[in-house]
Scaffold this motif. Structure first.
Motif, short mmCIF file in Angstrom:
data_model
loop_
_atom_site.label_atom_id
_atom_site.label_comp_id
_atom_site.label_asym_id
_atom_site.label_seq_id
_atom_site.Cartn_x
_atom_site.Cartn_y
_atom_site.Cartn_z
N SER A 60 0.83 -1.21 0.00
CA SER A 60 0.00 0.00 0.00
C SER A 60 0.86 1.26 0.00
O SER A 60 0.56 2.23 -0.70
N GLY A 61 1.92 1.26 0.79
CA GLY A 61 2.81 2.41 0.83
C GLY A 61 3.52 2.63 -0.48
O GLY A 61 3.67 3.78 -0.93
N MET A 62 3.93 1.56 -1.15
CA MET A 62 4.59 1.67 -2.44
C MET A 62 3.61 2.21 -3.49
O MET A 62 3.97 3.06 -4.31
N PHE A 63 2.37 1.72 -3.46
CA PHE A 63 1.37 2.20 -4.41
C PHE A 63 1.07 3.67 -4.19
O PHE A 63 1.00 4.45 -5.14
N LEU A 64 0.88 4.08 -2.93
CA LEU A 64 0.61 5.48 -2.64
C LEU A 64 1.78 6.37 -3.03
O LEU A 64 1.59 7.47 -3.54
N ALA A 65 3.00 5.91 -2.78
CA ALA A 65 4.18 6.71 -3.14
C ALA A 65 4.26 6.91 -4.64
O ALA A 65 4.59 8.01 -5.11
N GLY A 66 3.96 5.87 -5.40
CA GLY A 66 3.95 6.01 -6.86
C GLY A 66 2.86 6.96 -7.33
O GLY A 66 3.05 7.76 -8.25
N ALA A 82 0.85 11.97 0.86
CA ALA A 82 2.26 11.71 1.17
C ALA A 82 2.45 11.27 2.61
O ALA A 82 3.30 10.43 2.90
N TRP A 83 1.67 11.81 3.51
CA TRP A 83 1.84 11.46 4.92
C TRP A 83 1.40 10.04 5.23
O TRP A 83 2.12 9.32 5.93
N PHE A 143 9.48 8.58 1.43
CA PHE A 143 10.12 9.83 1.84
C PHE A 143 10.39 10.72 0.63
O PHE A 143 10.19 11.93 0.68
N ALA A 144 10.84 10.12 -0.47
CA ALA A 144 11.08 10.88 -1.70
C ALA A 144 9.78 11.46 -2.25
O ALA A 144 9.75 12.58 -2.78
N ALA A 145 8.68 10.70 -2.12
CA ALA A 145 7.38 11.21 -2.57
C ALA A 145 6.94 12.39 -1.72
O ALA A 145 6.36 13.36 -2.23
N LEU A 146 7.21 12.33 -0.43
CA LEU A 146 6.88 13.45 0.45
C LEU A 146 7.67 14.69 0.06
O LEU A 146 7.11 15.79 -0.05
#
Length: 104
Positions: free
Chosen positions: A32-38, A49-50, A82-85
């Motif tokens: 889920s975190g990887m999908f949201l970051a993408g 991002a949070w 973190f990079a997405a944030l």
């Protein structure tokens, strides 16, 4: 040396974890975190991002290397979130060009 001495080298056996420790399922929080970051990288949605960062931290904290047969620690997931944030908040701090007034 007595026969029941636990320090006896000839009585040593290789340590093997129990079979019930291994897990075959994928990490849902990490996925889920990887999908949201993408999705954040594509849409620049700051509000997602949070949660993505929290999913990344949770996935990193809950990683148990003895419970998985193979795989890498989820440090890539944490770094991507973190990079997405950072990528979602960078446009707020960059100076935007001012519109040019054309005189007629």
């Amino acid at each position: 040396m007595p026969q029941d001495d636990p320090r006896d080298v000839s009585r040593a056996v290789k340590r093997t974890p129990p079979a019930i420790w291994t897990q075959e399922s994928a990490d849902a929080m990490g996925t889920s975190g990887m999908f949201l970051a993408g999705m954040i990288m594509v849409t620049r949605n700051r509000y997602l991002a949070w949660p993505s960062l929290m999913f990344g931290v949770s996935s990193y904290i809950n990683y148990h290397p003895l419970r998985t047969k193979e795989g890498q620690p989820p440090i890539a997931n944490l770094l991507l979130s973190f990079a997405a944030l950072i990528a979602s908040y960078v446009p707020l701090f960059l100076e935007t060009p001012k519109p040019v007034q054309l005189s007629a």
